[in-house]
Design an enzyme around this catalytic site. Structure first.
Site, PDB file in Angstrom:
ATOM      1  N   GLN B  48       0.818  -1.214   0.000  1.00 49.66           N
ATOM      2  CA  GLN B  48       0.000   0.000   0.000  1.00 49.66           C
ATOM      3  C   GLN B  48       0.849   1.260   0.000  1.00 49.66           C
ATOM      4  O   GLN B  48       0.347   2.345  -0.213  1.00 49.66           O
ATOM      5  CB  GLN B  48      -0.957  -0.020   1.204  1.00 49.66           C
ATOM      6  N   GLY B 289      -6.466   7.222   8.855  1.00 55.25           N
ATOM      7  CA  GLY B 289      -6.209   5.998   8.091  1.00 55.25           C
ATOM      8  C   GLY B 289      -7.101   5.907   6.867  1.00 55.25           C
ATOM      9  O   GLY B 289      -8.302   6.145   6.941  1.00 55.25           O
ATOM     10  N   GLU B 292      -8.544   0.032   4.488  1.00 54.86           N
ATOM     11  CA  GLU B 292      -9.663  -0.906   4.465  1.00 54.86           C
ATOM     12  C   GLU B 292     -10.978  -0.246   4.057  1.00 54.86           C
ATOM     13  O   GLU B 292     -11.820  -0.869   3.424  1.00 54.86           O
ATOM     14  CB  GLU B 292      -9.851  -1.503   5.859  1.00 54.86           C
TER      15      GLU B 292
END
Ligand code: FES
Ligand code: FES
Lengths: 164, 333
Positions: B48, B289, B292
């Site tokens: 990532q 973040g 996901e």
């Protein structure tokens, strides 16, 4: 069975390897010649990460017994990469951020080069068909399709701007 | 029999980090004799781009160029402790730990420079291009590499720093049920357009458009990559993926990951996004973040679009053509 000597052309040079019968081209490249850009995702023809060109045609090197490439011309990512800078297909992958983990990238670049050699201006349908045997699990393919369109423009001398 | 179009929407509120028994990340930073800085971590780059963003954060904090930083990740035998790369936590947790370590290493570097220049530490500055100088006196300037080398060979010192970031465990308040399990939250909203073939039950996703609010972006190209890849993964969860045998017999189920069904380059929808930045108060340089969450909102958006197109409400994944045809049958008078 006894080992044999197989000779083929790799990146413009003749190479000679001593191999056990049924050793794959992938294994010779990675383990005997240290050319590890050719990846090793599944070893059963399912992912395309091991794609190299044999006489200009893309092939899964994990399915190719080395005896079958005797006397033929093999092109890997190492042979494609110029001494200075990048090949236009590689540059387009960088410009479009067409990778995350990068594991599929060597196979994708080889496949794209072969596609553009045959069809310098492929449409999305042709690009999609060409990519069908090569898996990417990170990018969602969109940036890869964009990179191929971008490389097509760059190699034909127009539109070297990123597609998006 | 017809091709019906529909539009669906879904939004997500996504936490950064997890409420474990404390959720720590640690980092070590040191300079080599050549003036490069090495960041040592146990946190993993899954592809990532953690190494890229950590290199950027370290360079920014140290005041050196990005290419002077080497990020060494993922050896849990030798690296400082880390809980791991999950829960969209790494850039936030590891980034904070790296800032702390880089601040300490920078201080050690400035101390040596101050001694060499016979100046006080607060007169020394880094120009961000690899030079240290006495503020306002460009003549008294020296490359970081030279100072780093001097530290080791002339002064016998290390240029190093340690950093740790930990979110302490949050217990549930028995009276109110309140707790503080995460560090910050990112947000997204997705609108999907689909076309459903009522004869075959097949769904074509036409577009997935999203708005994301992800705090400060350390690297906008990587954020865009996560969103584009995540939208495709969400579409894949919604319509394709299962390890269970479903079509039409058990031996048609995938035997390995190369047969595991996911959309290919011929099934791509138009994927588009806008990104808003509202910095978090506790992330490195305002980070939240993003990882996901990018596969989350596309799923209900697609399922809602199918409902809008057909009136069939489906509540299990993947939405196979069979489920749609059964749903359409059930609605027939
Ligand atoms: S390694 Fe050859 S196709 Fe997967
Ligand atoms: S970039 Fe990770 S598999 Fe393609």
């Amino acid at each position: 069975m006894a080992s044999t000597i197989v000779t083929f052309e790799l990146g413009g040079r003749e190479v000679e390897v001593l191999v056990r019968p049924m050793t794959t081209l992938q294994s010779v490249l990675r383990n005997q010649l240290g050319q590890t850009a050719t990846k090793d995702g599944c070893r059963q023809g399912g992912c395309g990460s091991c794609t190299v060109l044999v006489d200009g045609e893309p092939m899964a090197s994990c399915l190719l017994p080395i005896e079958d490439v005797a006397g033929r011309r093999v092109t890997t990512l190492e042979s494609l990469t110029p001494a200075e800078g990048l090949h236009p297909v590689q540059q387009a992958f960088v410009d479009e951020y067409a990778f995350q983990c990068g594991y599929c990238t060597p196979g994708m670049v080889m496949l794209s080069k072969a596609l553009l050699d045959h069809d310098p201006a492929p449409n999305d349908e042709a690009i999609g068909q060409a990519l069908a045997g090569n898996l990417c699990r990170c990018t969602g393919y969109r940036p890869i399709v964009d990179a191929i369109r971008h490389a097509s423009g760059a190699m034909s001398g127009h539109d070297t701007e990123p597609v998006r | 029999m017809a091709k019906l179009r529909g539009t669906g929407m879904a939004a997500v509120n996504y936490p950064t980090g997890m409420n474990l028994g404390g959720d720590p990340s640690q980092a070590l930073v040191h300079a080599t004799t050549s003036g490069s800085f090495v960041v040592t971590l146990s946190a993993t780059d899954l592809g990532q781009g953690l190494r890229t963003v950590i290199g950027q954060i370290a360079a920014e904090t140290l005041g050196v160029a990005y290419d002077q930083v080497v990020v060494d990740t993922a050896d849990t035998d030798t690296g400082p402790h880390d809980m791991g790369t999950f829960a969209s936590r790494a850039t936030h947790r590891v980034g904070n730990a790296v800032i702390a370590a880089a601040v300490e290493a920078r201080k050690a570097l400035l101390d040596v420079a101050a001694e060499e220049f016979e100046a006080s530490v607060d007169e020394i500055e880094l120009d961000g291009h690899g030079n240290l100088m006495v503020r306002g006196v460009p003549a008294r300037s020296m490359p970081v590499a030279e100072v780093a080398s001097m530290a080791q060979f002339k002064y016998g010192r290390t240029i190093a720093g340690r950093g740790s970031f930990m979110k302490p465990r949050s217990e549930v308040d028995p009276e109110t049920g309140a707790m503080d399990p995460d560090s910050t939250e990112a947000h997204a909203c997705t609108v999907a357009e689909v076309e459903v073939d009522t004869e075959t039950g097949e769904v074509t996703v036409l577009s997935i458009r999203s708005a994301y609010e992800v705090g400060r972006q350390v690297n906008p190209a990587l954020v865009q990559g996560q969103i584009t890849g995540g939208a495709w993964m969400g579409m894949s969860h919604a319509l394709y993926e299962t390890t269970a045998p479903y079509y039409p017999a058990p031996d048609h189920s995938p035997r390995d990951f190369s047969e595991y069904l996911m959309p290919g380059p011929l099934e791509l929808p138009e994927i588009d996004c806008v990104v808003l930045e509202m910095p978090s108060s506790n992330g490195p340089y305002g980070v939240k973040g993003i990882g996901e969450m990018t596969a989350n909102s596309p799923i209900p958006a697609i399922v809602n679009a199918i409902y809008h197109a057909t009136g069939v409400r489906i509540d299990s994944l993947p939405v196979t053509p069979e489920k749609i045809l059964r749903g359409l049958d059930a609605r027939r008078p």
